[in-house]
Design a protein around this motif. Sequence first.
Motif, PDB file in Angstrom:
ATOM      1  N   UNK A  57       0.854  -1.192   0.000  1.00  0.00           N
ATOM      2  CA  UNK A  57       0.000   0.000   0.000  1.00  0.00           C
ATOM      3  C   UNK A  57       0.885   1.235   0.000  1.00  0.00           C
ATOM      4  N   UNK A  58       0.603   2.152  -0.921  1.00  0.00           N
ATOM      5  CA  UNK A  58       1.381   3.388  -1.066  1.00  0.00           C
ATOM      6  C   UNK A  58       0.406   4.557  -1.010  1.00  0.00           C
ATOM      7  N   UNK A  59       0.665   5.507  -0.120  1.00  0.00           N
ATOM      8  CA  UNK A  59      -0.173   6.695  -0.044  1.00  0.00           C
ATOM      9  C   UNK A  59       0.647   7.896  -0.497  1.00  0.00           C
ATOM     10  N   UNK A  77       0.956  -1.344 -16.322  1.00  0.00           N
ATOM     11  CA  UNK A  77       0.878   0.121 -16.272  1.00  0.00           C
ATOM     12  C   UNK A  77      -0.531   0.581 -15.906  1.00  0.00           C
ATOM     13  N   UNK A  78      -0.588   1.720 -15.241  1.00  0.00           N
ATOM     14  CA  UNK A  78      -1.861   2.261 -14.769  1.00  0.00           C
ATOM     15  C   UNK A  78      -2.275   3.472 -15.596  1.00  0.00           C
ATOM     16  N   UNK A  85       5.022   5.723 -11.495  1.00  0.00           N
ATOM     17  CA  UNK A  85       6.304   6.024 -10.859  1.00  0.00           C
ATOM     18  C   UNK A  85       6.599   5.028  -9.739  1.00  0.00           C
ATOM     19  N   UNK A  86       5.572   4.416  -9.201  1.00  0.00           N
ATOM     20  CA  UNK A  86       5.716   3.383  -8.182  1.00  0.00           C
ATOM     21  C   UNK A  86       5.803   2.010  -8.843  1.00  0.00           C
ATOM     22  N   UNK A  87       4.916   1.762  -9.798  1.00  0.00           N
ATOM     23  CA  UNK A  87       4.834   0.457 -10.451  1.00  0.00           C
ATOM     24  C   UNK A  87       6.111   0.086 -11.207  1.00  0.00           C
ATOM     25  N   UNK A  92      10.367  -3.792 -12.052  1.00  0.00           N
ATOM     26  CA  UNK A  92      11.743  -4.121 -12.451  1.00  0.00           C
ATOM     27  C   UNK A  92      12.449  -4.908 -11.352  1.00  0.00           C
ATOM     28  N   UNK A  93      12.281  -4.474 -10.116  1.00  0.00           N
ATOM     29  CA  UNK A  93      12.896  -5.167  -8.987  1.00  0.00           C
ATOM     30  C   UNK A  93      12.398  -6.608  -8.908  1.00  0.00           C
TER      31      UNK A  93
END
Length: 98
Positions: A57-59, A77-78, A85-87, A92-93
Amino acid sequence: YESKFGGHPSHAAFSPGRVNLIGEHTDYNEGFVFPMALEFGTVVVGSAASGTGRICRVFSVTMKQLLELDLAHTLEPSAVSWHNYILGPISEFMQRVP
């Protein structure tokens, strides 16, 4: 952090913004650049959440929105631009680190 996720974060990081005063994408072409750090940047704080499986979860304080990811599935992709920028880095990681 406390109001959205409860408790205190166990990790924190800051990355300053930057601007190139001269040269853009020339440093890897043997050209000259003159980068400079800016006083504002990106702050990330977080903790592992117990009992959530592979949910992330990212806020975004700037966007005032929550992004919830299920890391057990392939990330796509969103249509919401800041999500990418988060995805991107997480995707990749996940591909490079088993």
